[in-house]
Design a protein around this motif. Structure first.
Motif, mmCIF file in Angstrom:
data_model
loop_
_atom_site.group_PDB
_atom_site.id
_atom_site.type_symbol
_atom_site.label_atom_id
_atom_site.label_comp_id
_atom_site.label_asym_id
_atom_site.label_seq_id
_atom_site.Cartn_x
_atom_site.Cartn_y
_atom_site.Cartn_z
ATOM 1 N N CYS A 141 -5.412 -1.515 -7.753
ATOM 2 C CA CYS A 141 -4.847 -2.412 -6.750
ATOM 3 C C CYS A 141 -4.011 -1.598 -5.765
ATOM 4 O O CYS A 141 -3.214 -0.769 -6.173
ATOM 5 N N PRO A 142 -4.169 -1.802 -4.457
ATOM 6 C CA PRO A 142 -3.398 -1.006 -3.503
ATOM 7 C C PRO A 142 -1.916 -1.379 -3.474
ATOM 8 O O PRO A 142 -1.100 -0.636 -2.949
ATOM 9 N N LEU A 143 -1.582 -2.533 -4.038
ATOM 10 C CA LEU A 143 -0.196 -2.990 -3.970
ATOM 11 C C LEU A 143 0.592 -2.534 -5.198
ATOM 12 O O LEU A 143 1.621 -1.884 -5.084
ATOM 13 N N TRP A 151 -14.446 -8.129 -1.610
ATOM 14 C CA TRP A 151 -13.081 -8.572 -1.885
ATOM 15 C C TRP A 151 -12.801 -8.441 -3.364
ATOM 16 O O TRP A 151 -13.676 -8.675 -4.195
ATOM 17 N N CYS A 196 -2.784 -10.578 -6.047
ATOM 18 C CA CYS A 196 -3.139 -10.462 -4.636
ATOM 19 C C CYS A 196 -4.652 -10.288 -4.479
ATOM 20 O O CYS A 196 -5.336 -9.880 -5.410
ATOM 21 N N HIS A 197 -5.136 -10.639 -3.318
ATOM 22 C CA HIS A 197 -6.529 -10.395 -2.972
ATOM 23 C C HIS A 197 -6.557 -9.252 -1.983
ATOM 24 O O HIS A 197 -5.717 -9.186 -1.096
ATOM 25 N N PHE A 198 -7.531 -8.373 -2.114
ATOM 26 C CA PHE A 198 -7.638 -7.306 -1.122
ATOM 27 C C PHE A 198 -9.093 -6.943 -0.929
ATOM 28 O O PHE A 198 -9.922 -7.200 -1.790
ATOM 29 N N ASN A 199 -9.396 -6.345 0.215
ATOM 30 C CA ASN A 199 -10.782 -5.966 0.493
ATOM 31 C C ASN A 199 -10.920 -4.461 0.488
ATOM 32 O O ASN A 199 -9.939 -3.730 0.431
ATOM 33 N N ASN A 200 -12.153 -4.034 0.508
ATOM 34 C CA ASN A 200 -12.427 -2.606 0.499
ATOM 35 C C ASN A 200 -13.138 -2.256 1.799
ATOM 36 O O ASN A 200 -14.336 -2.482 1.932
#
Lengths: 111, 200
Positions: free
Chosen positions: B139-141, B117, B125-129
């Motif tokens: 960041c994907p966002l 994460w 934001c939090h995101f996973n891989n």
């Protein structure tokens, strides 16, 4: 690439829904051609397994990323094994429109 | 675990076996199972041996990645004795399959899959891989590269609902119990007393 966003209403001005399985609408955005599709969530009143059913619905639409406020404990391993990226945004003041604009900037830069 | 099962557990804890702690699986297997070939005694159909995900992971950690049981147990988020039991069970099952010429099917077990994460500093934001083999750079966002790895997963805190604490019997100092490290081996930083376990 298709990205799903959970939404509280069926317009782009509505806000990000903090729940995943029980959200009102899913908005899918295709970053390749910019199409936006609004899907009403058929499971938002279901008491149990709403998350799992929503995962099935979205994976049938070939979604690669999901943006929501929270993902449940059952949903996380499912999405992990399907290799769908989860993005958790705890900021519920953002509208779907602003998120799509952010995504638009990011993915137009990459190409 | 849902609320009703937690309620049941708290109420009938004295009559129930202890709940299994979910084991963390970092690398799920690439195949669903193995089949023997050239079976000498044909005819009778043997039931396959079911190898759980946690057993596969335990075997991989110890015999392929060459970690010792203690290191591997920490990575799977279980205690060292539990890890050793899982590992022993995995070896027994594989030996049984080899000797009796049975199929091996890898499925089931009480596990959760963990991917890395990340946290984005610019949009929060939090995101996973989900792709273990590729690394994340932005960041994907929002596309910002100001990201950091997020170790303490706040979103799985519900899972650690019955986490135990290590408590100092003299001065009341508490810390979160780490699985695999016995409380009595840890000392209170202020009065140097061995700590004891306390259930919430």
């Amino acid at each position: 690439m298709k990205i799903a966003i959970t939404s509280q209403g069926n317009s782009l001005e509505s806000k990000l829904d903090q729940r995943f399985g029980h959200c009102q609408f899913f908005v899918t955005y295709d970053s390749d051609n910019g199409t936006i599709e609004i899907i009403p969530n058929p499971y938002h009143n279901v008491e149990e397994q709403a998350g799992a059913l929503a995962v099935k619905l979205l994976s049938s639409k070939n979604v690669a990323k999901i943006i929501s406020g929270e993902f449940g404990l059952k949903v996380k391993p499912m999405l992990d094994s399907l290799k769908i990226q989860m993005i958790i945004l705890k900021d519920d003041s953002k509208t779907v429109q602003t998120i799509i604009e952010m995504l638009n900037k990011t993915y137009s830069k990459e190409e | 675990m849902n609320h009703s099962s937690l309620y049941l557990y708290r109420t009938f804890a004295r009559f129930m076996p202890r709940l299994k702690i979910p084991r963390k699986v970092n690398n799920p297997p690439k195949v669903k199972g193995f089949k023997p070939y050239g079976v000498i005694s044909e005819g009778e159909k043997l039931d396959p041996v079911i190898l759980n995900y946690e057993e596969y992971e335990a075997l991989k950690m110890c015999d392929y990645d060459m970690y010792n049981h203690h290191q591997a147990s920490i990575m799977m988020n279980v205690s060292r004795p539990t890890y050793t039991r899982i590992y022993a069970s995995a070896r027994m099952k594989i030996a049984k399959a080899f000797v009796e010429g049975r199929k091996i099917e890898i499925e089931g077990g009480k596990v959760y899959f963990d991917s890395n994460w990340f946290y984005c500093k610019s949009c929060g934001c939090h995101f996973n891989n989900p792709e273990i083999n590729t690394s994340v750079s932005a960041c994907p966002l929002c596309g910002s590269s100001e990201i950091e790895q997020h170790f303490e997963d706040t979103t799985t805190s519900q899972e650690n609902i019955n986490d135990d604490m290590c408590v100092c019997p003299k001065c009341g100092y508490t810390k979160k119990h780490m699985r695999g490290v016995p409380c009595r081996n840890e000392r209170c930083p202020s009065c140097n007393t061995p700590l004891v376990r306390q259930n919430p």
